[in-house]
Motif scaffolding. Sequence first.
Motif, PDB file in Angstrom:
ATOM      1  N   CYS A 123       0.809  -1.221   0.000  1.00 39.18           N
ATOM      2  CA  CYS A 123       0.000   0.000   0.000  1.00 39.18           C
ATOM      3  C   CYS A 123       0.844   1.273   0.000  1.00 39.18           C
ATOM      4  N   SER A 138       1.477  -0.043   9.364  1.00 36.01           N
ATOM      5  CA  SER A 138       0.351  -0.957   9.165  1.00 36.01           C
ATOM      6  C   SER A 138       0.109  -1.752  10.436  1.00 36.01           C
ATOM      7  N   CYS A 169      -6.314  -1.962   2.515  1.00 39.42           N
ATOM      8  CA  CYS A 169      -6.926  -0.630   2.503  1.00 39.42           C
ATOM      9  C   CYS A 169      -5.925   0.388   3.024  1.00 39.42           C
ATOM     10  N   LEU A 170      -5.895   1.545   2.395  1.00 36.56           N
ATOM     11  CA  LEU A 170      -4.994   2.635   2.793  1.00 36.56           C
ATOM     12  C   LEU A 170      -5.826   3.831   3.234  1.00 36.56           C
ATOM     13  N   ALA A 220      -1.959   1.410   6.551  1.00 36.72           N
ATOM     14  CA  ALA A 220      -2.476   0.263   5.799  1.00 36.72           C
ATOM     15  C   ALA A 220      -3.080  -0.753   6.777  1.00 36.72           C
ATOM     16  N   PHE A 224      -7.619  -1.522  -2.218  1.00 30.49           N
ATOM     17  CA  PHE A 224      -6.838  -2.174  -3.259  1.00 30.49           C
ATOM     18  C   PHE A 224      -7.589  -3.434  -3.688  1.00 30.49           C
TER      19      PHE A 224
END
Length: 452
Positions: free
Chosen positions: A309, A314, A346-347, A415, A437
């Motif tokens: 990401c 994260s 997911c970011l 992330a 994503f």
Amino acid sequence: MKEIIHIYHTNDLHSHFEHWSRIRDFLKKRKEWHVSEGEDVFLFDIGDHVDRWHPYTEATLGKGNVGLLNEAGYDAVTIGNNEGITLDYEDLNRLYQDAEFQVIVGNLFSREKKVPDWIKTHTIYETKSGLKVAVLGLTAYFFPFYRALGWNITSPLDELKKLVEQLKNEVDVLVLLSHLGLRDDELIAESFPEIDVILGAHTHHILHEGKEINGVMLGAAGKFGNFVGHMMIEVDAVKKNVLSKKAQLYAHDHLPKSEHEDGERQHWYREGESLLGTEVANLEESLPAEWFKKSPLPQLLSDALKEWCKADCSFLNAGLLMEGLNEGPVTKQDLHRILPHPINPCLIELSGAELKEIIKQTFNEEWPHLQLKGLGFRGKIMGEFVYTDIAFEEDKQRIYIEGEQVQPKKTYKLAIPDMFTFGHFFPDLQRLEKKYFMPEFLRDILAWKLGQ
């Protein structure tokens, strides 16, 4: 002259094929029986028949499920979110190319904002006596995910209003296949008395004898093939109006046992495992996965998530990994077995102050032992949180990102697995801008990392 229209319906099978053999045999026999009696009969599925936790569905990208629906003699289906947002654009476009039934969805459009050639917004059936039965389908409005995949999804209620207005004076009976959930179905019943029957799904609700609201009869059959629904619509064939509606459910354990059900269930599983035999990596040493203490594989997955990401940091929960990986060859099936979830990376961009509060919530001592259901999670338990480039002192008051203490006004990129953005654990994340994503799942990210 009175006649009865019989509708049999299933929903939210989620590739739980444990009961499928007897459901299929039951539906085929029922359909044959009604046809021999001169009665009109339809078989509908209301979505989420496909779920990529099962090796057969994963290996065939849902086409195996379509084959099972063909064999059972279904007339039409609508799609659920598992068909809609767990396959990439082209795989969904190809999913139903061999279907022997209609796919009815009124609120899903292509990249070009056109109705895809494999979809009908509605279908009109004509009974033996000449009554016209319109069947509509709607799927849940998961806008960010459909957008990320390239689809155009529209408000189901807006599309329903247009379709009902178009059809109400053209047909005698209106049936809605709704993968929207019970709350929306109840709202639709209150708002659209022109609809005769709503067959529901998505929230896995069970309506043993249906539920009548504003003259509209709701039916739903739970999940995992535990029930088969049966809706009976009594009509006056001369006056062409509906006289009554009756709903009932058949529990799977009350259905006649299928002769080969144990063998078929094992065959579907073994076939999927065989098709997923492609090697993706070869490990020089084992990578254990522990749920309640630090271990290599959850840490590797968190590191991969951050790298994929292009984030500053994260985190994820160790319970995502069902087990570790042994030394030697690693196949697609191995990664599917340990990461069966349809969960995407997911970011999120957020301020240091916001990030600090989110990280503090992961310190909740009750969460690691929480038995988790839903949100795309296909595991057993949450497990401890695992962090990449997030550190904190023993009192957990000072938090560091990449070795630097969090600055309240600085913007950071975090992330995480997408399941944490749905509001159940971190309500504040719902309002923040997110990048999903897709179609990559966490197992795809791990395969990429191991391949390095």
